[in-house]
Motif scaffolding. Sequence first.
Motif, PDB file in Angstrom:
ATOM      1  N   GLU A 221      18.052  -4.413  -0.222  1.00  0.00           N
ATOM      2  CA  GLU A 221      17.282  -5.283   0.676  1.00  0.00           C
ATOM      3  C   GLU A 221      16.644  -4.483   1.811  1.00  0.00           C
ATOM      4  O   GLU A 221      15.476  -4.699   2.162  1.00  0.00           O
ATOM      5  N   SER A 222      17.409  -3.549   2.381  1.00  0.00           N
ATOM      6  CA  SER A 222      16.872  -2.747   3.482  1.00  0.00           C
ATOM      7  C   SER A 222      15.749  -1.831   3.007  1.00  0.00           C
ATOM      8  O   SER A 222      14.726  -1.681   3.686  1.00  0.00           O
ATOM      9  N   LEU A 223      15.931  -1.217   1.835  1.00  0.00           N
ATOM     10  CA  LEU A 223      14.881  -0.336   1.315  1.00  0.00           C
ATOM     11  C   LEU A 223      13.661  -1.137   0.887  1.00  0.00           C
ATOM     12  O   LEU A 223      12.532  -0.641   0.962  1.00  0.00           O
ATOM     13  N   ARG A 224      13.872  -2.362   0.463  1.00  0.00           N
ATOM     14  CA  ARG A 224      12.739  -3.231   0.120  1.00  0.00           C
ATOM     15  C   ARG A 224      11.887  -3.493   1.359  1.00  0.00           C
ATOM     16  O   ARG A 224      10.662  -3.579   1.268  1.00  0.00           O
ATOM     17  N   THR A 225      12.529  -3.591   2.509  1.00  0.00           N
ATOM     18  CA  THR A 225      11.790  -3.765   3.761  1.00  0.00           C
ATOM     19  C   THR A 225      10.869  -2.573   4.000  1.00  0.00           C
ATOM     20  O   THR A 225       9.712  -2.734   4.419  1.00  0.00           O
ATOM     21  N   ALA A 226      11.374  -1.363   3.736  1.00  0.00           N
ATOM     22  CA  ALA A 226      10.551  -0.166   3.900  1.00  0.00           C
ATOM     23  C   ALA A 226       9.349  -0.199   2.975  1.00  0.00           C
ATOM     24  O   ALA A 226       8.228   0.171   3.359  1.00  0.00           O
ATOM     25  N   VAL A 227       9.555  -0.663   1.741  1.00  0.00           N
ATOM     26  CA  VAL A 227       8.451  -0.745   0.778  1.00  0.00           C
ATOM     27  C   VAL A 227       7.425  -1.783   1.217  1.00  0.00           C
ATOM     28  O   VAL A 227       6.208  -1.559   1.132  1.00  0.00           O
ATOM     29  N   LEU A 228       7.883  -2.921   1.715  1.00  0.00           N
ATOM     30  CA  LEU A 228       6.954  -3.964   2.171  1.00  0.00           C
ATOM     31  C   LEU A 228       6.119  -3.479   3.354  1.00  0.00           C
ATOM     32  O   LEU A 228       4.916  -3.732   3.425  1.00  0.00           O
ATOM     33  N   LEU A 229       6.772  -2.777   4.285  1.00  0.00           N
ATOM     34  CA  LEU A 229       6.030  -2.235   5.421  1.00  0.00           C
ATOM     35  C   LEU A 229       4.952  -1.262   4.951  1.00  0.00           C
ATOM     36  O   LEU A 229       3.811  -1.299   5.406  1.00  0.00           O
ATOM     37  N   ARG A 230       5.332  -0.392   4.031  1.00  0.00           N
ATOM     38  CA  ARG A 230       4.384   0.589   3.500  1.00  0.00           C
ATOM     39  C   ARG A 230       3.220  -0.104   2.795  1.00  0.00           C
ATOM     40  O   ARG A 230       2.061   0.280   2.954  1.00  0.00           O
ATOM     41  N   ARG A 231       3.531  -1.140   2.024  1.00  0.00           N
ATOM     42  CA  ARG A 231       2.494  -1.839   1.275  1.00  0.00           C
ATOM     43  C   ARG A 231       1.525  -2.562   2.200  1.00  0.00           C
ATOM     44  O   ARG A 231       0.306  -2.497   2.033  1.00  0.00           O
TER      45      ARG A 231
END
Length: 242
Positions: A221-231
């Motif tokens: 979940e935390s790493l998904r946040t990083a991906v969403l921010l990047r996207r």
Amino acid sequence: MPAAGGTRAAKDQAAAGSTERPSDQDKRSRRAWTLRRYIASRRPETPQPQAPVGRGALFSAEYEHLSRSIENLTETLGGQSIRFYERDLPQIAASEIAKRVRADVTVLLLDNGQGIMEVSGDIGLTPDERQLSVEYRRDVMRELFQAGVGLIEDTDRVRGALAGIPGGGAETLILVPLVHGRLGFGVLMAGRDRSTTGKPAEVFTDRDVQALMGFADAIAESLRTAVLLRRLKGQLSALENG
């Protein structure tokens, strides 16, 4: 002359004795079955490449929507900086993997927002390997996302399939997909190398595999946040430069 019943009993005992000494192939088959049973309920779907932002989209509406999305996501970070999620957290995760499974090489691949995975955190990679990117359509990645876990005991046997994958030069590897809502968005990798004395690398155990899978579930979940921010930032940049 022995009775017929006694002969059958002797045969049954011989047959039973043979099953008490399973071959290496039988052991590997049972191990593979155990892993399949463990991961059956969490197989992710293979991600599809994201469509680029259309140049014909209404700039003002899209820009406002993306800016608001980034602001809303930032508000949910609990006071943690965006930099932490984009840079610090992936590296912390890579270091934690090395500790949990005693790995010489660890790699955290995350979706870059364009359907390609890039190195976001690592231990033991060369500078050139850190620049490598991996497409989901690579055979080894397609198989990984279909199976839910990959354990390669001897990478020399599949050297061609691992060519160009960061960390693929390790002697033995575990690969685990990162999943959110059954959709994959990255991969955790852990590898061990031959010792400095030339002793072969110790093969990862089932416990190591389960430890890495548990860590992937905990941090997804935390790493998904990083991906969403990047996207979101990538889409916003595309609009600004479009």
